[in-house]
Design an enzyme around this catalytic site. Structure first.
Site, PDB file in Angstrom:
ATOM      1  N   ASP A   1      -6.876   4.906   2.979  1.00 57.90           N
ATOM      2  CA  ASP A   1      -7.537   3.687   2.510  1.00 57.90           C
ATOM      3  C   ASP A   1      -8.017   2.915   3.748  1.00 57.90           C
ATOM      4  O   ASP A   1      -9.548   2.874   3.976  1.00 57.90           O
ATOM      5  CB  ASP A   1      -6.781   2.713   1.847  1.00 57.90           C
ATOM      6  CG  ASP A   1      -5.321   2.512   2.402  1.00 57.90           C
ATOM      7  OD1 ASP A   1      -4.940   2.791   3.474  1.00 57.90           O
ATOM      8  OD2 ASP A   1      -4.499   1.686   1.545  1.00 57.90           O
TER       9      ASP A   1
ATOM     10  N   HIS B   1       0.893  -1.074   0.110  1.00 63.78           N
ATOM     11  CA  HIS B   1       0.069   0.082   0.052  1.00 63.78           C
ATOM     12  C   HIS B   1       1.014   1.311  -0.012  1.00 63.78           C
ATOM     13  O   HIS B   1       0.628   2.189  -0.766  1.00 63.78           O
ATOM     14  CB  HIS B   1      -0.913   0.213   1.222  1.00 63.78           C
ATOM     15  CG  HIS B   1      -1.820  -1.021   1.086  1.00 63.78           C
ATOM     16  ND1 HIS B   1      -3.396  -0.929   1.044  1.00 63.78           N
ATOM     17  CD2 HIS B   1      -1.856  -2.350   1.040  1.00 63.78           C
ATOM     18  CE1 HIS B   1      -3.910  -2.197   1.232  1.00 63.78           C
ATOM     19  NE2 HIS B   1      -3.036  -2.905   1.134  1.00 63.78           N
TER      20      HIS B   1
END
Length: 459
Positions: free
Chosen positions: A115, A18
């Site tokens: 996120d 990520h």
């Protein structure tokens, strides 16, 4: 509307896949004059710095990850823990909320990208900052599992329900096997940090965003993005493929020397990312399957559960049998550089979105071996819908693969005379050409920046 340079804060989930995905987008935004404040812990920053191609525009802002009971000392990302401990990393990230508020108050960005931190949109709104949910998972997965039509079915959803896509889903060929549906159903009842249900966390993060963004292009995932937009009644945009710029470092000598000893396109490379820890039986079948191919191979995998090192987990006599052609490594590797090496001809991937985006722009053929979560639906899209790879066969009930099924998938893609291989190679070449089209990528990033301007201006 006259555009102006934006100040964007980034705080992605504390997993290297990520973190790197967010940073690669930062590089594209920085080229267009935008200022980035990338909030990350010290260990991650050290790994990310070589990939920061615009240090004058992209500034790392250090966040200290508090210790949570059950975590090893100085654990900062998922790379520091086994898979079962990831919820504690999430709890630790949630505990940074007050520090994040202090940082954002001082930084005063126009937007914040996030996120997994479901609390970010409310915090951002309170500070007058627009919240952008940047999803490193595919819209295929989000549409299948997290849209309101699926989410509001609740935690009592049956396995049989999850084996089929939700109503209105754009591709009826994408389905789950029995063992996968069982895992997805159980996941709906799991907490993931701070006693918050995993699916509640993800749904809130999506539902309260000002904008939903996906690292893809509409040519590949357009129908799934449209489905998500209708479900959430929110703007959904593609950032484009976000092709990775080459890192500023060379490939480590031990890998470049080893790979350089083999013919072009002959080496099988296997990597399952920084988060995946295999069970011992999975590890054994994988390495024995690699041996069974008879091909040179480089496997970058973590030690399986219950083992301190990959060496201690090897089957008896394995290292002697594969000496000279097999290299099993338990640490972090420069995957982007390995995939680009001319000797690498096949990539066995766990189908994480980051790994797939790196693989699709290289010439190596894909063997799909998903492990958890979005990886499974990514594999279906790649293998069934786009037909750019071959998925390793698993038992429908137990989800277990064998050395023979690993060997079979590798042998298919590496045989250029095989009809399946011919089709997969042709499709991969077509997608690769599309993704490497600089005009396509540039137009997507330009459009994305314009959409960010509109969100900030309230248009």
């Amino acid at each position: 509307m006259k555009s102006r340079p934006l100040h964007i804060a980034m705080y992605p989930w504390l997993a290297m896949g990520h973190q790197t995905a967010f940073l690669h987008l930062c590089n594209k935004l920085a080229i267009r004059g935008h200022k980035i404040s990338f909030i990350t812990p010290p260990k991650a920053q050290a790994k990310l710095e070589p990939f920061n191609l615009h240090p004058n525009s992209i500034t790392f802002v250090t966040i200290n990850v508090p210790h949570v009971e059950g975590l090893p000392p100085d654990a900062q990302t998922t790379a520091d823990v086994t898979y079962p401990l990831q919820p504690q990393i999430m709890t630790a990230m949630d505990l940074t909320k007050d520090d994040i508020e202090t940082l954002l108050t001082g930084l005063k960005p126009d937007l914040v990208f996030y996120d997994f931190t479901h609390w970010m949109p409310a915090l951002a709104k309170r500070l007058g900052i627009k919240a952008v949910h940047y999803c490193t998972a595919s819209s295929v997965m989000v549409g299948y599992t997290l849209t309101p039509s699926r989410f509001h079915q609740g935690t009592d959803l049956m396995e049989s329900d999850l084996m089929e896509p939700p109503e209105g889903y754009p591709d009826s060929s994408i389905k789950l096997q029995t063992h996968e549906a069982r895992t997805f159903a159980a996941k709906r009842k799991d907490t993931f940090g701070s006693n918050v249900l995993f699916y509640d966390r993800q749904f809130i993060a999506l539902n309260e965003a000002d904008l939903l963004a996906y690292r893809t292009c509409r040519e590949i995932e357009g129908p799934y993005m449209d489905y998500i937009g209708k479900q959430f009644n929110k703007p959904v945009v593609a950032t484009g493929p976000v092709i990775l710029d080459p890192p500023t470092l060379d490939l480590e000598e031990k890998f470049s020397t080893w790979l350089g000893g083999f013919e072009p396109g002959s080496v099988v490379y296997c990597c399952f990312g920084s988060e995946c820890t295999l069970r011992p039986n999975q590890f054994l079948e994988l390495v024995l399957g690699l041996e069974l191919t008879g091909m040179p191979f480089l496997a970058a995998v973590k030690a399986p559960l219950g083992f301190e090192t990959v060496e201690s987990a090897m089957p008896e006599g394995f290292q002697e049998r594969v000496k000279g052609r097999g290299f099993v490594y338990g640490g972090w590797v420069q995957q982007q550089l390995i995939l680009a090496h001319p000797s690498v001809g096949c990539f066995i991937t766990h189908c994480g979105s980051g790994s797939l985006s790196e693989a699709l722009v290289n010439k190596c053929q894909l063997v799909l071996l998903p492990n958890v979560g979005d990886q499974i639906l990514n594999a279906r899209m790649m293998g069934t819908n786009l037909e750019v790879g071959v998925e390793v066969e698993k038992g429908d009930e137990d989800g277990m693969y064998t050395k023979e099924s690993v060997c079979k998938a590798v042998s298919i893609v590496m045989d250029c005379e095989n009809e399946t291989s011919k089709r997969v190679r042709a499709n991969h070449a077509r997608i690769r050409e599309l993704l490497l089209n600089k005009d396509l990528e540039s137009s997507y990033v330009d459009s994305f920046c314009m959409r960010l301007q509109e969100i900030v201006e309230g248009i």
